[in-house]
Enzyme design. Structure first.
Site, short mmCIF file in Angstrom:
data_model
loop_
_atom_site.label_atom_id
_atom_site.label_comp_id
_atom_site.label_asym_id
_atom_site.label_seq_id
_atom_site.Cartn_x
_atom_site.Cartn_y
_atom_site.Cartn_z
N CYS A 210 22.11 5.32 -44.86
CA CYS A 210 23.50 5.38 -45.24
C CYS A 210 23.79 6.75 -45.83
O CYS A 210 23.02 7.67 -45.71
CB CYS A 210 23.82 4.29 -46.27
SG CYS A 210 23.19 2.67 -45.84
N GLY B 23 7.20 10.49 -34.44
CA GLY B 23 5.93 11.04 -34.91
C GLY B 23 6.10 12.24 -35.82
O GLY B 23 5.14 12.98 -36.06
#
Length: 629
Positions: free
Chosen positions: A2, A358
Protein backbone atom coordinates in the site's frame (compact mmCIF):
# COMPACT_ATOMS: atom_id res chain seq x y z
CA UNK A 1 1.25 -3.52 -0.27
CA UNK A 2 0.00 0.00 0.00
CA UNK A 3 0.98 3.61 0.54
CA UNK A 4 0.68 5.61 3.74
CA UNK A 5 0.78 9.26 4.73
CA UNK A 6 0.16 11.30 7.84
CA UNK A 7 0.73 14.45 9.84
CA UNK A 8 1.61 14.83 13.53
CA UNK A 9 0.89 18.27 14.98
CA UNK A 10 0.01 20.30 18.07
CA UNK A 11 -3.45 20.90 16.58
CA UNK A 12 -5.86 18.62 14.72
CA UNK A 13 -5.18 18.18 10.99
CA UNK A 14 -8.15 17.94 8.65
CA UNK A 15 -8.66 14.47 7.26
CA UNK A 16 -8.99 16.03 3.81
CA UNK A 17 -5.37 17.21 3.93
CA UNK A 18 -4.05 13.70 4.45
CA UNK A 19 -6.47 12.41 1.82
CA UNK A 20 -4.82 14.85 -0.59
CA UNK A 21 -1.44 13.34 0.31
CA UNK A 22 -2.79 9.88 -0.33
CA UNK A 23 -4.35 10.88 -3.64
CA UNK A 24 -0.85 11.71 -4.90
CA UNK A 25 0.17 8.04 -4.43
CA UNK A 26 -3.16 6.36 -5.21
CA UNK A 27 -1.49 3.95 -7.67
CA UNK A 28 0.15 2.24 -4.67
CA UNK A 29 -3.27 1.17 -3.42
CA UNK A 30 -6.16 1.52 -5.87
CA UNK A 31 -8.59 -0.59 -3.82
CA UNK A 32 -9.32 1.80 -0.94
CA UNK A 33 -8.35 5.24 0.38
CA UNK A 34 -9.03 6.24 3.97
CA UNK A 35 -7.65 8.62 6.62
CA UNK A 36 -8.54 9.09 10.28
CA UNK A 37 -7.67 11.61 12.97
CA UNK A 38 -6.62 10.73 16.53
CA UNK A 39 -6.00 12.93 19.56
CA UNK A 40 -3.57 11.75 22.22
CA UNK A 41 -3.98 14.92 24.29
CA UNK A 42 -4.97 18.52 23.65
CA UNK A 43 -1.56 19.35 22.14
CA UNK A 44 -0.80 16.03 20.43
CA UNK A 45 -2.72 14.99 17.32
CA UNK A 46 -2.13 12.69 14.37
CA UNK A 47 -4.06 12.24 11.15
CA UNK A 48 -2.99 9.17 9.22
CA UNK A 49 -4.23 7.20 6.24
CA UNK A 50 -3.58 4.53 3.68
CA UNK A 51 -4.24 3.70 0.05
CA UNK A 52 -4.75 -0.06 0.01
CA UNK A 53 -3.81 -2.76 -2.44
CA UNK A 54 -5.87 -5.55 -0.91
CA UNK A 55 -3.86 -8.80 -0.71
CA UNK A 56 -4.62 -10.58 2.58
CA UNK A 57 -8.29 -10.60 3.56
CA UNK A 58 -9.48 -8.13 0.89
CA UNK A 59 -12.68 -7.45 2.84
CA UNK A 60 -13.49 -3.90 4.07
CA UNK A 61 -13.10 -5.13 7.67
CA UNK A 62 -9.33 -5.32 7.10
CA UNK A 63 -8.98 -1.78 5.75
CA UNK A 64 -6.59 0.61 7.45
CA UNK A 65 -6.19 2.53 9.66
CA UNK A 66 -7.08 -0.57 11.68
CA UNK A 67 -8.21 -0.15 15.28
CA UNK A 68 -8.37 -2.25 18.42
CA UNK A 69 -9.61 -0.14 21.34
CA UNK A 70 -7.04 2.60 21.99
CA UNK A 71 -4.61 1.15 19.48
CA UNK A 72 -4.31 1.74 15.73
CA UNK A 73 -1.93 0.60 12.98
CA UNK A 74 -1.42 1.87 9.45
CA UNK A 75 1.36 0.39 7.36
CA UNK A 76 2.68 -0.38 3.90
CA UNK A 77 3.83 -3.94 3.24
CA UNK A 78 3.22 -7.43 4.60
CA UNK A 79 3.98 -9.41 7.75
CA UNK A 80 4.83 -12.81 6.33
CA UNK A 81 4.83 -14.81 9.57
CA UNK A 82 1.38 -13.64 10.67
CA UNK A 83 -0.14 -17.13 10.62
CA UNK A 84 2.44 -18.48 13.06
CA UNK A 85 1.92 -15.46 15.32
CA UNK A 86 -1.85 -15.76 15.12
CA UNK A 87 -1.69 -19.39 16.19
CA UNK A 88 0.36 -18.46 19.27
CA UNK A 89 -1.96 -15.56 20.14
CA UNK A 90 -5.03 -17.76 19.79
CA UNK A 91 -3.50 -20.26 22.22
CA UNK A 92 -3.26 -17.36 24.66
CA UNK A 93 -6.96 -16.57 24.21
CA UNK A 94 -6.93 -13.89 21.52
CA UNK A 95 -9.91 -13.76 19.15
CA UNK A 96 -9.79 -12.29 15.64
CA UNK A 97 -12.49 -10.77 13.44
CA UNK A 98 -10.45 -10.84 10.19
CA UNK A 99 -7.95 -13.15 8.53
CA UNK A 100 -5.49 -10.33 7.86
CA UNK A 101 -1.87 -9.87 8.92
CA UNK A 102 -2.88 -6.35 10.02
CA UNK A 103 -5.01 -7.53 12.94
CA UNK A 104 -2.35 -9.99 14.08
CA UNK A 105 0.34 -7.31 14.12
CA UNK A 106 -1.82 -4.82 16.01
CA UNK A 107 -2.93 -7.45 18.56
CA UNK A 108 0.72 -8.24 19.23
CA UNK A 109 1.68 -4.57 19.53
CA UNK A 110 -1.27 -3.81 21.82
CA UNK A 111 -0.27 -6.67 24.12
CA UNK A 112 3.51 -6.26 24.17
CA UNK A 113 4.23 -2.72 23.02
CA UNK A 114 6.59 -1.56 20.28
CA UNK A 115 9.20 -4.16 21.27
CA UNK A 116 6.97 -6.69 19.48
CA UNK A 117 8.50 -5.48 16.20
CA UNK A 118 11.21 -8.07 16.85
CA UNK A 119 8.65 -10.82 16.24
CA UNK A 120 7.29 -9.43 12.96
CA UNK A 121 8.94 -10.72 9.78
CA UNK A 122 8.41 -9.09 6.42
CA UNK A 123 8.63 -5.87 4.45
CA UNK A 124 6.90 -2.94 6.11
CA UNK A 125 6.92 0.71 7.07
CA UNK A 126 4.16 2.17 9.18
CA UNK A 127 2.81 3.95 12.22
CA UNK A 128 1.43 2.52 15.47
CA UNK A 129 -0.77 4.89 17.47
CA UNK A 130 -0.91 3.94 21.16
CA UNK A 131 -3.46 6.31 22.70
CA UNK A 132 -3.45 4.31 25.94
CA UNK A 133 0.13 5.39 26.69
CA UNK A 134 0.13 8.62 24.65
CA UNK A 135 2.70 7.47 22.10
CA UNK A 136 3.04 7.39 18.32
CA UNK A 137 5.62 5.03 16.81
CA UNK A 138 6.86 5.16 13.23
CA UNK A 139 8.81 2.07 12.13
CA UNK A 140 10.61 0.58 9.14
CA UNK A 141 11.54 -3.02 8.36
CA UNK A 142 14.94 -4.53 9.07
CA UNK A 143 16.53 -4.20 5.63
CA UNK A 144 14.68 -1.13 4.33
CA UNK A 145 12.51 -2.79 1.69
CA UNK A 146 9.68 -0.32 2.25
CA UNK A 147 10.31 3.46 2.37
CA UNK A 148 9.22 6.13 4.85
CA UNK A 149 9.99 9.81 4.22
CA UNK A 150 9.88 12.50 6.92
CA UNK A 151 9.57 16.29 6.75
CA UNK A 152 9.01 19.11 9.24
CA UNK A 153 7.03 22.18 8.19
CA UNK A 154 6.36 24.64 10.98
CA UNK A 155 4.60 22.73 13.75
CA UNK A 156 3.59 19.89 11.40
CA UNK A 157 5.62 16.68 11.12
CA UNK A 158 4.73 14.92 7.87
CA UNK A 159 5.51 11.37 6.81
CA UNK A 160 4.71 9.32 3.70
CA UNK A 161 5.72 6.38 1.52
CA UNK A 162 6.97 8.73 -1.21
CA UNK A 163 8.10 12.37 -1.28
CA UNK A 164 5.34 13.37 -3.72
CA UNK A 165 2.69 12.82 -1.03
CA UNK A 166 4.47 15.39 1.16
CA UNK A 167 5.05 17.76 -1.77
CA UNK A 168 1.31 17.70 -2.47
CA UNK A 169 0.43 19.61 0.72
CA UNK A 170 3.40 21.71 1.83
CA UNK A 171 3.55 25.44 1.09
CA UNK A 172 6.39 25.24 -1.44
CA UNK A 173 8.85 22.70 -2.77
CA UNK A 174 12.00 22.50 -0.60
CA UNK A 175 15.28 23.70 -2.07
CA UNK A 176 17.54 21.17 -3.78
CA UNK A 177 20.09 19.67 -1.40
CA UNK A 178 23.47 20.10 -3.11
CA UNK A 179 25.17 17.24 -1.23
CA UNK A 180 22.39 14.80 -2.14
CA UNK A 181 22.54 15.89 -5.79
CA UNK A 182 26.29 15.35 -5.89
CA UNK A 183 25.77 11.90 -4.35
CA UNK A 184 23.23 11.14 -7.07
CA UNK A 185 25.67 12.02 -9.86
CA UNK A 186 28.30 9.77 -8.28
CA UNK A 187 26.12 6.77 -7.45
CA UNK A 188 22.97 7.16 -9.63
CA UNK A 189 20.87 7.24 -6.45
CA UNK A 190 20.73 9.14 -3.16
CA UNK A 191 22.00 7.05 -0.22
CA UNK A 192 19.57 7.41 2.64
CA UNK A 193 18.55 11.04 2.43
CA UNK A 194 16.54 13.05 -0.05
CA UNK A 195 17.07 15.50 -2.90
CA UNK A 196 14.87 17.91 -0.95
CA UNK A 197 16.59 19.96 1.73
CA UNK A 198 15.16 19.12 5.14
CA UNK A 199 13.50 15.88 4.01
CA UNK A 200 14.89 12.64 5.44
CA UNK A 201 14.09 8.94 5.58
CA UNK A 202 13.58 6.74 8.59
CA UNK A 203 16.58 4.40 8.40
CA UNK A 204 16.11 0.64 7.90
CA UNK A 205 15.63 -1.24 11.16
CA UNK A 206 14.81 1.96 13.05
CA UNK A 207 11.76 3.36 14.77
CA UNK A 208 10.79 6.87 15.76
CA UNK A 209 8.88 7.39 19.01
CA UNK A 210 6.81 10.54 19.50
CA UNK A 211 5.75 11.49 23.03
CA UNK A 212 4.59 14.85 21.68
CA UNK A 213 4.83 16.56 18.28
CA UNK A 214 8.20 18.07 19.30
CA UNK A 215 9.51 15.24 21.49
CA UNK A 216 10.75 12.66 19.00
CA UNK A 217 13.42 10.02 19.53
CA UNK A 218 14.83 7.72 16.85
CA UNK A 219 16.51 4.45 17.72
CA UNK A 220 17.50 1.19 16.10
CA UNK A 221 15.17 -1.70 16.87
CA UNK A 222 16.82 -4.29 14.63
CA UNK A 223 20.35 -5.38 15.47
CA UNK A 224 21.76 -7.61 12.70
CA UNK A 225 22.98 -10.90 14.08
CA UNK A 226 24.91 -12.98 11.53
CA UNK A 227 24.63 -16.69 12.22
CA UNK A 228 27.85 -18.00 13.75
CA UNK A 229 29.25 -21.04 11.92
CA UNK A 230 25.99 -21.70 10.03
CA UNK A 231 25.11 -25.27 9.16
CA UNK A 232 24.88 -25.34 5.37
CA UNK A 233 22.16 -27.99 5.55
CA UNK A 234 19.91 -25.31 7.04
CA UNK A 235 19.99 -23.25 3.85
CA UNK A 236 17.42 -25.22 1.86
CA UNK A 237 14.70 -25.43 4.54
CA UNK A 238 15.26 -21.75 5.35
CA UNK A 239 14.93 -20.80 1.68
CA UNK A 240 11.86 -22.98 1.20
CA UNK A 241 10.20 -21.42 4.24
CA UNK A 242 10.96 -17.91 2.96
CA UNK A 243 9.30 -18.78 -0.35
CA UNK A 244 6.35 -20.53 1.28
CA UNK A 245 5.53 -17.55 3.52
CA UNK A 246 5.60 -15.23 0.52
CA UNK A 247 3.15 -17.45 -1.37
CA UNK A 248 0.36 -16.66 1.10
CA UNK A 249 -2.15 -14.51 -0.75
CA UNK A 250 -5.91 -14.11 -1.14
CA UNK A 251 -5.52 -12.73 -4.67
CA UNK A 252 -3.86 -14.17 -7.83
CA UNK A 253 -0.15 -14.85 -7.39
CA UNK A 254 2.67 -15.57 -9.82
CA UNK A 255 6.40 -15.15 -10.35
CA UNK A 256 8.87 -13.20 -12.45
CA UNK A 257 11.11 -15.57 -14.36
CA UNK A 258 14.13 -14.18 -16.18
CA UNK A 259 15.90 -17.49 -16.64
CA UNK A 260 18.73 -16.46 -14.32
CA UNK A 261 19.79 -18.43 -11.26
CA UNK A 262 17.89 -16.42 -8.64
CA UNK A 263 14.45 -16.20 -10.24
CA UNK A 264 14.77 -19.82 -11.38
CA UNK A 265 15.39 -20.98 -7.81
CA UNK A 266 12.33 -19.07 -6.60
CA UNK A 267 10.07 -20.55 -9.30
CA UNK A 268 11.45 -24.04 -8.71
CA UNK A 269 10.74 -23.73 -4.98
CA UNK A 270 7.23 -22.43 -5.66
CA UNK A 271 6.54 -25.39 -7.93
CA UNK A 272 7.59 -27.81 -5.20
CA UNK A 273 5.43 -26.06 -2.61
CA UNK A 274 2.28 -25.53 -4.66
CA UNK A 275 -0.45 -28.07 -5.40
CA UNK A 276 -1.34 -26.06 -8.51
CA UNK A 277 0.68 -24.98 -11.50
CA UNK A 278 2.77 -21.91 -10.75
CA UNK A 279 2.06 -18.98 -13.04
CA UNK A 280 5.42 -17.73 -14.31
CA UNK A 281 5.93 -14.67 -16.45
CA UNK A 282 8.79 -13.31 -18.53
CA UNK A 283 9.44 -10.54 -21.01
CA UNK A 284 11.78 -10.81 -23.94
CA UNK A 285 13.21 -7.81 -25.70
CA UNK A 286 13.42 -7.98 -29.48
CA UNK A 287 16.78 -6.94 -30.83
CA UNK A 288 20.31 -7.87 -29.72
CA UNK A 289 20.48 -11.35 -28.26
CA UNK A 290 22.57 -10.04 -25.38
CA UNK A 291 19.36 -8.69 -23.91
CA UNK A 292 17.22 -11.78 -24.48
CA UNK A 293 17.13 -14.46 -21.78
CA UNK A 294 13.77 -15.90 -22.78
CA UNK A 295 15.20 -19.23 -23.97
CA UNK A 296 16.43 -19.95 -20.44
CA UNK A 297 13.11 -18.85 -18.92
CA UNK A 298 11.27 -21.27 -21.21
CA UNK A 299 13.66 -24.09 -20.26
CA UNK A 300 13.01 -23.53 -16.57
CA UNK A 301 9.25 -23.19 -17.11
CA UNK A 302 9.24 -26.53 -18.92
CA UNK A 303 11.40 -28.13 -16.23
CA UNK A 304 9.01 -26.98 -13.49
CA UNK A 305 5.85 -27.44 -15.56
CA UNK A 306 4.64 -23.90 -14.92
CA UNK A 307 1.87 -21.99 -16.63
CA UNK A 308 4.22 -19.70 -18.49
CA UNK A 309 3.38 -16.43 -20.22
CA UNK A 310 5.89 -14.52 -22.30
CA UNK A 311 5.53 -11.28 -24.16
CA UNK A 312 7.87 -9.67 -26.68
CA UNK A 313 8.49 -5.95 -26.62
CA UNK A 314 10.39 -4.20 -29.39
CA UNK A 315 12.96 -1.50 -28.62
CA UNK A 316 11.07 1.28 -30.42
CA UNK A 317 8.02 0.85 -28.23
CA UNK A 318 10.18 0.49 -25.13
CA UNK A 319 12.20 3.63 -25.61
CA UNK A 320 9.02 5.65 -26.05
CA UNK A 321 8.12 4.66 -22.52
CA UNK A 322 11.32 6.10 -21.04
CA UNK A 323 10.00 9.65 -20.41
CA UNK A 324 6.90 8.24 -18.69
CA UNK A 325 8.98 6.09 -16.34
CA UNK A 326 11.15 9.10 -15.52
CA UNK A 327 7.98 11.06 -14.75
CA UNK A 328 7.20 8.60 -12.00
CA UNK A 329 10.30 9.36 -9.93
CA UNK A 330 9.90 12.34 -7.63
CA UNK A 331 13.67 12.28 -7.00
CA UNK A 332 16.48 11.72 -9.52
CA UNK A 333 17.09 7.97 -9.90
CA UNK A 334 19.62 6.87 -12.50
CA UNK A 335 19.27 3.08 -12.60
CA UNK A 336 18.13 2.57 -16.20
CA UNK A 337 16.90 -0.95 -15.44
CA UNK A 338 13.90 0.76 -13.83
CA UNK A 339 12.41 0.93 -17.34
CA UNK A 340 12.32 -2.83 -18.03
CA UNK A 341 11.43 -3.44 -14.38
CA UNK A 342 8.28 -1.38 -14.81
CA UNK A 343 7.41 -3.08 -18.09
CA UNK A 344 7.62 -6.51 -16.50
CA UNK A 345 5.54 -5.34 -13.52
CA UNK A 346 2.92 -3.72 -15.73
CA UNK A 347 2.51 -6.75 -17.98
CA UNK A 348 2.52 -9.16 -15.03
CA UNK A 349 -0.23 -7.12 -13.36
CA UNK A 350 -2.54 -8.13 -16.19
CA UNK A 351 -2.24 -11.70 -14.91
CA UNK A 352 -1.82 -11.46 -11.13
CA UNK A 353 -1.66 -9.01 -8.21
CA UNK A 354 1.28 -10.52 -6.28
CA UNK A 355 4.58 -11.68 -7.76
CA UNK A 356 7.66 -13.34 -6.31
CA UNK A 357 11.07 -12.45 -7.70
CA UNK A 358 14.76 -13.31 -7.27
CA UNK A 359 15.81 -9.73 -6.50
CA UNK A 360 18.51 -8.98 -3.94
CA UNK A 361 20.57 -12.17 -4.02
CA UNK A 362 23.59 -10.57 -5.69
CA UNK A 363 24.37 -8.34 -2.70
CA UNK A 364 23.84 -11.22 -0.28
CA UNK A 365 25.54 -14.16 -2.03
CA UNK A 366 28.14 -12.29 -4.15
CA UNK A 367 26.59 -12.38 -7.58
CA UNK A 368 28.04 -9.28 -9.21
CA UNK A 369 31.12 -9.27 -11.39
CA UNK A 370 32.62 -6.44 -9.31
CA UNK A 371 33.26 -8.91 -6.49
CA UNK A 372 35.84 -10.55 -8.79
CA UNK A 373 37.74 -7.28 -9.09
CA UNK A 374 40.22 -7.93 -6.28
CA UNK A 375 41.18 -11.26 -7.78
CA UNK A 376 41.64 -9.77 -11.26
CA UNK A 377 43.84 -6.94 -9.96
CA UNK A 378 46.18 -9.33 -8.19
CA UNK A 379 46.87 -11.03 -11.54
CA UNK A 380 47.87 -7.68 -13.05
CA UNK A 381 50.70 -7.04 -10.61
CA UNK A 382 51.28 -4.61 -7.72
CA UNK A 383 49.41 -1.35 -7.38
CA UNK A 384 52.35 0.86 -8.47
CA UNK A 385 52.64 -1.08 -11.74
CA UNK A 386 48.92 -0.95 -12.44
CA UNK A 387 48.79 2.79 -11.70
CA UNK A 388 51.91 3.85 -13.61
CA UNK A 389 51.82 1.54 -16.63
CA UNK A 390 48.56 -0.34 -17.21
CA UNK A 391 46.04 2.39 -16.42
CA UNK A 392 47.60 4.95 -18.81
CA UNK A 393 47.79 2.33 -21.56
CA UNK A 394 44.16 1.12 -21.43
CA UNK A 395 42.93 4.72 -21.47
CA UNK A 396 43.46 4.76 -25.23
CA UNK A 397 41.50 1.57 -25.92
CA UNK A 398 38.15 1.99 -27.69
CA UNK A 399 35.24 0.65 -25.64
CA UNK A 400 31.52 0.04 -25.95
CA UNK A 401 28.79 -2.56 -25.74
CA UNK A 402 28.22 -3.34 -29.42
CA UNK A 403 30.49 -6.41 -29.49
CA UNK A 404 32.35 -8.67 -27.09
CA UNK A 405 35.78 -7.12 -27.77
CA UNK A 406 34.61 -3.59 -26.97
CA UNK A 407 32.68 -4.86 -23.94
CA UNK A 408 35.81 -6.53 -22.55
CA UNK A 409 37.77 -3.32 -23.09
CA UNK A 410 35.06 -1.39 -21.23
CA UNK A 411 35.31 -3.77 -18.28
CA UNK A 412 39.11 -3.54 -18.15
CA UNK A 413 38.91 0.24 -18.20
CA UNK A 414 36.39 0.28 -15.41
CA UNK A 415 38.47 -2.17 -13.36
CA UNK A 416 41.57 0.02 -13.60
CA UNK A 417 39.72 3.32 -13.34
CA UNK A 418 38.53 2.17 -9.94
CA UNK A 419 41.94 0.98 -8.83
CA UNK A 420 43.30 2.51 -5.61
CA UNK A 421 45.73 1.82 -2.78
CA UNK A 422 43.27 0.01 -0.50
CA UNK A 423 40.40 -2.45 -0.95
CA UNK A 424 38.00 -0.02 0.73
CA UNK A 425 38.84 2.77 -1.72
CA UNK A 426 38.57 0.42 -4.68
CA UNK A 427 35.15 -0.84 -3.68
CA UNK A 428 33.79 2.67 -3.31
CA UNK A 429 35.25 3.75 -6.63
CA UNK A 430 33.69 0.75 -8.36
CA UNK A 431 30.30 1.99 -7.18
CA UNK A 432 30.68 4.80 -9.71
CA UNK A 433 30.20 3.28 -13.16
CA UNK A 434 30.96 6.33 -15.29
CA UNK A 435 33.93 6.11 -17.72
CA UNK A 436 34.93 9.64 -16.65
CA UNK A 437 35.17 11.54 -13.38
CA UNK A 438 31.60 12.58 -12.67
CA UNK A 439 32.76 15.78 -10.93
CA UNK A 440 34.19 17.10 -14.22
CA UNK A 441 30.63 17.45 -15.54
CA UNK A 442 29.37 19.43 -12.56
CA UNK A 443 29.36 23.03 -11.49
CA UNK A 444 32.06 23.66 -8.84
CA UNK A 445 29.32 24.08 -6.20
CA UNK A 446 28.51 20.40 -6.61
CA UNK A 447 31.94 19.11 -7.56
CA UNK A 448 33.55 20.22 -4.31
CA UNK A 449 31.44 17.68 -2.39
CA UNK A 450 33.15 14.75 -4.13
CA UNK A 451 36.10 14.21 -1.73
CA UNK A 452 33.82 14.27 1.31
CA UNK A 453 31.35 11.83 -0.28
CA UNK A 454 34.10 9.38 -1.18
CA UNK A 455 35.75 9.70 2.24
CA UNK A 456 32.42 9.17 4.01
CA UNK A 457 31.76 5.97 2.08
CA UNK A 458 35.31 4.65 2.50
CA UNK A 459 35.02 5.14 6.27
CA UNK A 460 32.18 2.63 6.33
CA UNK A 461 34.60 -0.12 5.29
CA UNK A 462 37.72 -1.57 6.90
CA UNK A 463 40.85 -0.41 5.09
CA UNK A 464 41.59 -3.88 3.75
CA UNK A 465 37.94 -4.80 3.25
CA UNK A 466 37.34 -8.50 2.66
CA UNK A 467 34.45 -9.91 0.65
CA UNK A 468 32.03 -10.14 3.57
CA UNK A 469 32.81 -6.52 4.50
CA UNK A 470 32.03 -5.42 0.96
CA UNK A 471 28.82 -7.44 0.82
CA UNK A 472 27.57 -5.91 4.07
CA UNK A 473 28.42 -2.46 2.75
CA UNK A 474 26.43 -3.14 -0.44
CA UNK A 475 23.48 -4.44 1.56
CA UNK A 476 23.41 -1.22 3.56
CA UNK A 477 24.03 1.17 0.66
CA UNK A 478 23.27 -0.35 -2.75
CA UNK A 479 20.48 -2.77 -1.88
CA UNK A 480 18.51 -0.24 0.15
CA UNK A 481 18.92 2.82 -2.03
CA UNK A 482 19.07 1.31 -5.52
CA UNK A 483 17.48 -2.14 -5.75
CA UNK A 484 14.73 -1.67 -3.14
CA UNK A 485 13.83 1.80 -4.47
CA UNK A 486 13.59 0.49 -8.01
CA UNK A 487 11.42 -2.52 -7.26
CA UNK A 488 9.20 -0.59 -4.84
CA UNK A 489 8.51 2.33 -7.19
CA UNK A 490 8.15 0.31 -10.38
CA UNK A 491 5.98 -2.44 -8.92
CA UNK A 492 3.82 0.11 -7.13
CA UNK A 493 3.45 2.17 -10.32
CA UNK A 494 1.84 -0.96 -11.74
CA UNK A 495 -0.19 -1.62 -8.52
CA UNK A 496 1.65 -4.94 -8.15
CA UNK A 497 2.99 -6.37 -4.90
CA UNK A 498 6.50 -7.74 -5.39
CA UNK A 499 8.00 -10.13 -2.83
CA UNK A 500 11.66 -11.16 -2.72
CA UNK A 501 12.37 -14.37 -0.74
CA UNK A 502 16.14 -14.20 -1.18
CA UNK A 503 16.32 -11.10 1.02
CA UNK A 504 14.37 -12.64 3.87
CA UNK A 505 16.31 -11.25 6.85
CA UNK A 506 16.93 -14.78 8.14
CA UNK A 507 18.61 -15.74 4.87
CA UNK A 508 20.67 -12.55 4.94
CA UNK A 509 21.86 -13.27 8.49
CA UNK A 510 22.66 -16.85 7.47
CA UNK A 511 24.65 -15.71 4.42
CA UNK A 512 26.51 -13.01 6.33
CA UNK A 513 27.79 -15.67 8.72
CA UNK A 514 29.24 -17.83 5.95
CA UNK A 515 32.93 -17.85 5.08
CA UNK A 516 33.63 -15.78 1.98
CA UNK A 517 34.72 -18.81 -0.04
CA UNK A 518 31.24 -20.32 0.26
CA UNK A 519 29.91 -17.39 -1.74
CA UNK A 520 32.82 -16.69 -4.07
CA UNK A 521 35.72 -18.88 -5.04
CA UNK A 522 37.77 -18.14 -8.12
CA UNK A 523 35.26 -16.99 -10.72
CA UNK A 524 32.39 -19.01 -9.20
CA UNK A 525 29.84 -16.62 -7.73
CA UNK A 526 26.89 -17.50 -5.47
CA UNK A 527 28.67 -20.79 -4.90
CA UNK A 528 26.55 -22.03 -2.00
CA UNK A 529 23.29 -21.39 -3.86
CA UNK A 530 24.51 -23.49 -6.76
CA UNK A 531 25.85 -26.30 -4.59
CA UNK A 532 23.03 -26.50 -2.04
CA UNK A 533 19.98 -25.51 -4.11
CA UNK A 534 21.12 -26.24 -7.65
CA UNK A 535 19.60 -29.72 -7.60
CA UNK A 536 16.22 -28.04 -8.22
CA UNK A 537 17.37 -26.66 -11.59
CA UNK A 538 18.37 -28.01 -15.00
CA UNK A 539 22.10 -27.88 -15.78
CA UNK A 540 21.55 -25.31 -18.54
CA UNK A 541 20.52 -22.73 -15.93
CA UNK A 542 23.40 -23.56 -13.60
CA UNK A 543 26.04 -23.28 -16.32
CA UNK A 544 24.81 -20.17 -18.11
CA UNK A 545 26.71 -16.89 -17.61
CA UNK A 546 25.12 -14.13 -15.54
CA UNK A 547 23.62 -11.21 -17.45
CA UNK A 548 22.07 -8.02 -16.16
CA UNK A 549 18.51 -6.81 -16.61
CA UNK A 550 19.41 -4.13 -19.11
CA UNK A 551 18.22 -2.43 -22.25
CA UNK A 552 20.43 -0.87 -24.95
CA UNK A 553 20.07 2.67 -23.65
CA UNK A 554 23.41 3.69 -25.17
CA UNK A 555 22.30 2.65 -28.66
CA UNK A 556 18.94 4.39 -28.21
CA UNK A 557 20.71 7.61 -27.30
CA UNK A 558 22.22 7.48 -30.80
CA UNK A 559 18.88 6.66 -32.47
CA UNK A 560 15.30 6.56 -31.17
CA UNK A 561 15.98 8.64 -28.04
CA UNK A 562 18.52 11.03 -29.60
CA UNK A 563 16.20 13.92 -30.44
CA UNK A 564 14.33 13.81 -27.12
CA UNK A 565 17.52 13.42 -25.08
CA UNK A 566 19.33 16.25 -26.84
CA UNK A 567 16.41 18.58 -26.19
CA UNK A 568 16.23 17.61 -22.52
CA UNK A 569 19.98 18.01 -22.02
CA UNK A 570 20.70 21.19 -23.91
CA UNK A 571 17.52 23.18 -24.58
CA UNK A 572 16.85 23.87 -20.89
CA UNK A 573 19.39 26.36 -19.56
CA UNK A 574 18.24 25.83 -15.95
CA UNK A 575 20.63 22.92 -15.56
CA UNK A 576 23.54 25.34 -15.93
CA UNK A 577 23.32 26.16 -12.22
CA UNK A 578 24.40 22.60 -11.44
CA UNK A 579 26.05 21.20 -14.56
CA UNK A 580 29.10 22.01 -16.70
CA UNK A 581 27.16 22.13 -19.96
CA UNK A 582 30.28 22.53 -22.11
CA UNK A 583 31.82 19.33 -20.75
CA UNK A 584 28.49 17.56 -21.07
CA UNK A 585 28.25 18.57 -24.73
CA UNK A 586 31.70 17.12 -25.35
CA UNK A 587 30.85 13.68 -23.97
CA UNK A 588 27.54 13.75 -25.85
CA UNK A 589 29.41 14.28 -29.11
CA UNK A 590 31.93 11.60 -28.18
CA UNK A 591 29.10 9.14 -27.57
CA UNK A 592 27.36 10.07 -30.81
CA UNK A 593 30.57 9.49 -32.77
CA UNK A 594 30.78 5.94 -31.40
CA UNK A 595 34.36 6.49 -30.20
CA UNK A 596 33.39 5.99 -26.57
CA UNK A 597 30.48 4.57 -24.62
CA UNK A 598 29.28 7.43 -22.40
CA UNK A 599 25.91 5.89 -21.59
CA UNK A 600 26.12 6.18 -17.80
CA UNK A 601 27.04 9.87 -17.41
CA UNK A 602 24.68 10.92 -20.18
CA UNK A 603 21.84 8.91 -18.67
CA UNK A 604 22.40 10.35 -15.18
CA UNK A 605 22.33 13.88 -16.59
CA UNK A 606 19.32 13.13 -18.74
CA UNK A 607 17.42 11.85 -15.72
CA UNK A 608 18.39 14.96 -13.75
CA UNK A 609 17.46 17.38 -16.54
CA UNK A 610 14.06 15.75 -16.92
CA UNK A 611 13.50 15.79 -13.16
CA UNK A 612 14.63 19.42 -12.83
CA UNK A 613 12.09 20.55 -15.41
CA UNK A 614 9.30 18.95 -13.41
CA UNK A 615 10.70 20.31 -10.15
CA UNK A 616 10.79 23.86 -11.44
CA UNK A 617 7.29 23.62 -12.91
CA UNK A 618 6.02 22.13 -9.62
CA UNK A 619 4.71 18.94 -11.22
CA UNK A 620 6.50 16.33 -9.08
CA UNK A 621 3.52 15.74 -6.79
CA UNK A 622 1.04 15.25 -9.61
CA UNK A 623 -0.18 11.74 -10.31
CA UNK A 624 1.91 10.43 -13.23
CA UNK A 625 -0.03 9.88 -16.41
CA UNK A 626 -0.73 6.25 -17.30
CA UNK A 627 1.24 4.91 -20.24
CA UNK A 628 -0.23 3.53 -23.41
CA UNK A 629 2.62 1.41 -24.77
Amino acid sequence: MCGIAGIISIRPTAVQKVEKMLAAIQYRGPDHLEARAYSLNEDFHITVGQVRLAILDPSPEANQPFELGDHSITFNGEFYNFRDLRHELEKQGAAFRTTSDTEVALTLLAQQGISALDQLHGMFAGVYVDRKHGRVHLFRDRLGKKPLYLYQQGDEFLFASEPRAILAVINSYPAIDALSLSQYFMLSYIPGGSIFKGMTQLAPGHRLECQSPSDRKTQRWYHPNPVTNPNEEDLEPLFMDAVAKRMISDVPLGAFLSGGLDSSLVVAAMSRLSSKKVHSFSVRFAGPQAFDESVFARQLASHCNTQHDEITLDPQRLCHLVPQVLDHFDEPFGDSSAVPSYLVAREARRHFTVALSGDGADEVFAGYRKYLGESYLKRLGPYWLRRRLLKPLVKFLPSGRTNKLLENARRIKRLLDGDAATAAERHVRWLHMSPIDYASLLDPVLAHHRPDIVAGLVEKLPKHALLNDRLKFDQDIVLVNDMFVKIDRMSMKASLELRSPLVDHRLVEFANGLPANRKLMGSHRKRILVERLGHMLPSSILKRPKSGFEMPIGAWLRSDLKSWAEKELFDHTETGEWVNRTALKEIWQSHQSGRHDMTEPIWYHLVFAHWLGRYQSRKLHLMPESDHV
